[in-house]
Write a protein that holds these residues in place. Structure first.
Motif, short mmCIF file in Angstrom:
data_model
loop_
_atom_site.label_atom_id
_atom_site.label_comp_id
_atom_site.label_asym_id
_atom_site.label_seq_id
_atom_site.Cartn_x
_atom_site.Cartn_y
_atom_site.Cartn_z
N ALA A 30 0.91 -1.33 0.17
CA ALA A 30 0.08 0.15 0.16
C ALA A 30 0.93 1.18 -0.12
O ALA A 30 0.54 2.32 -0.74
CB ALA A 30 -0.74 0.08 1.03
N ASP A 34 0.89 3.78 -2.93
CA ASP A 34 0.16 5.28 -2.88
C ASP A 34 1.15 6.32 -2.98
O ASP A 34 0.77 7.31 -3.56
CB ASP A 34 -0.26 5.18 -1.33
CG ASP A 34 -1.19 6.56 -1.15
OD1 ASP A 34 -2.15 6.47 -1.57
OD2 ASP A 34 -0.69 7.16 0.23
N LEU A 41 0.28 7.90 5.54
CA LEU A 41 -0.46 6.52 5.34
C LEU A 41 -1.43 6.68 6.54
O LEU A 41 -0.96 6.88 7.60
CB LEU A 41 0.57 5.69 5.43
CG LEU A 41 0.29 4.12 4.97
CD1 LEU A 41 -0.05 4.10 3.26
CD2 LEU A 41 1.18 2.96 5.25
N THR A 164 -4.00 -4.43 2.16
CA THR A 164 -3.74 -3.42 1.04
C THR A 164 -4.96 -2.54 0.69
O THR A 164 -4.79 -1.33 0.47
CB THR A 164 -3.14 -3.98 -0.28
OG1 THR A 164 -1.98 -4.47 0.17
CG2 THR A 164 -2.77 -2.97 -1.50
N THR A 168 -5.71 1.63 0.52
CA THR A 168 -5.75 1.98 -0.85
C THR A 168 -6.95 2.00 -1.40
O THR A 168 -7.24 3.27 -2.50
CB THR A 168 -4.59 1.52 -1.75
OG1 THR A 168 -5.00 -0.01 -1.93
CG2 THR A 168 -3.41 1.39 -1.10
N GLN A 169 -7.77 1.28 -1.02
CA GLN A 169 -9.33 1.04 -1.75
C GLN A 169 -9.16 0.72 -3.35
O GLN A 169 -9.83 1.14 -4.17
CB GLN A 169 -9.97 2.20 -1.71
CG GLN A 169 -10.33 2.60 -0.08
CD GLN A 169 -11.39 3.65 0.40
OE1 GLN A 169 -12.59 3.46 -0.48
NE2 GLN A 169 -11.28 4.17 1.35
N THR A 170 -8.09 0.30 -3.60
CA THR A 170 -7.61 -0.24 -4.94
C THR A 170 -7.39 -1.71 -5.07
O THR A 170 -6.58 -2.06 -4.00
CB THR A 170 -6.64 0.80 -5.63
OG1 THR A 170 -5.28 0.66 -4.86
CG2 THR A 170 -7.11 2.12 -5.73
N GLU A 172 -4.31 -4.23 -6.29
CA GLU A 172 -3.08 -3.98 -6.63
C GLU A 172 -2.33 -5.55 -7.11
O GLU A 172 -2.35 -6.22 -5.95
CB GLU A 172 -2.17 -3.64 -5.62
CG GLU A 172 -2.62 -1.82 -5.29
CD GLU A 172 -2.57 -1.08 -6.36
OE1 GLU A 172 -1.73 -1.22 -7.34
OE2 GLU A 172 -3.20 0.20 -6.31
#
Length: 296
Positions: A30, A34, A41, A164, A168-170, A172
């Motif tokens: 993350a 990011d 963070l 993660t 990050t809300q994504t 990866e």
């Protein structure tokens, strides 16, 4: 009365690196993707993810102690003491401790879900159900040779990718690779444990993957899982920064337990392998996460 030291032993502290490692790895990924300074963070989310992971691990350990104990599987153990099997604690007390740990994980998970995505509640519920039915219920999947699969999925893929995601809300890809590496070493811990218990599990009717594969092939499986973890380091490095190759240093910690397993260690001689494999997993996560944190 059951002492605090007994409850600590029942929580199986040697297995806790398997709960810390995925959160470290997921946080490292993350931080890298990011690209923000470390101070930016959302560390409180990482800490909550760690609480969830640790509480689930302790809950699993107590749940296994309870379920194996009431079935009589732990009546003749080679490994460390079990609370129910040894008569140190009542089955009801251990069952209560298991659900208390799951409750802690649930509260921390709800906070993460409320601040990230509510569908994470469903993921958490599945994790708790999987934790209980590993050895609980009428047909526990741990007795059917599926324990390693679930450990790989939940203490590898779900734990790393989930950490993660909440940061990050994504999605990866490096988190997936890290999940494979962490999951492989978490599986290796269980493989070593079940390798040690093949004789007693066979008598008890516990058809673990080790019982199904047999002694020799189980030893090769352990070594294969260590190699998969090494390959995962290379995959993460290719997707992020080559500094991650420092993670291969974990092999220095993994050599001794691998030699012991391949060398035919049995019974009590495999107990140190569990701790050494857990230390290898923790070393993997630290050595991979630090370059990602720095380069991020």
């Amino acid at each position: 009365m059951t002492s605090p030291a007994d409850w600590l032993a029942g929580a199986r502290p040697r297995t806790l690196p398997a709960a810390v490692a995925p959160v470290l790895a997921g946080t490292g990924v993350a931080a890298y993707v990011d690209g923000a300074p470390l101070g930016d963070l959302a560390w409180w989310k990482a800490l909550l993810a760690l609480v969830v992971s640790l509480a689930l691990q302790v809950g699993v350990n107590y749940a296994n102690d309870y379920s194996d104990g009431i079935r009589g599987t732990d009546a003749d153990r080679v490994g460390p003491m079990r609370l129910v099997g040894s008569g140190t604690a009542t089955p009801q007390a251990v069952k209560t401790a298991a659900f208390a740990a799951f409750g802690v994980a649930g509260v921390a998970g709800l906070v993460l879900a409320a601040t990230t995505a509510w569908w994470l509640v469903a993921v958490g519920l599945v994790c708790v159900v999987a934790a209980w039915f590993y050895t609980g219920g009428k047909t526990p999947y741990g007795y059917l040779g599926l324990g390693e699969v679930m450990v790989f999925v939940f203490f590898g893929l779900v734990a790393v990718i989930g950490t993660t995601f909440v940061l990050t809300q994504t999605w990866e890809w490096p988190a997936l690779y890290a999940g494979v590496g962490i999951g492989s070493l978490a599986c290796a811990i269980l493989v070593a444990n079940n390798l040690r218990d093949i004789p007693t599990d066979t008598v008890a009717g516990k058809r673990t993957l080790a019982v199904r594969l047999g002694d020799e092939r189980t030893r090769y499986l352990y070594a294969f899982l260590v190699l998969v973890a090494a390959a995962a380091v290379v995959a993460i490095a290719a997707a992020t920064t080559w500094w991650v190759l420092l993670g291969l240093v974990f092999l220095g910690r993994a050599i001794a337990p691998t030699r012991a397993v391949l060398g035919g260690a049995q019974g009590p001689a495999l107990i140190p392998v569990l701790a050494a494999t857990g230390a290898s997993e923790l070393a993997w996560s630290v050595l991979v996460a630090v370059p990602l944190l720095v380069r991020g």
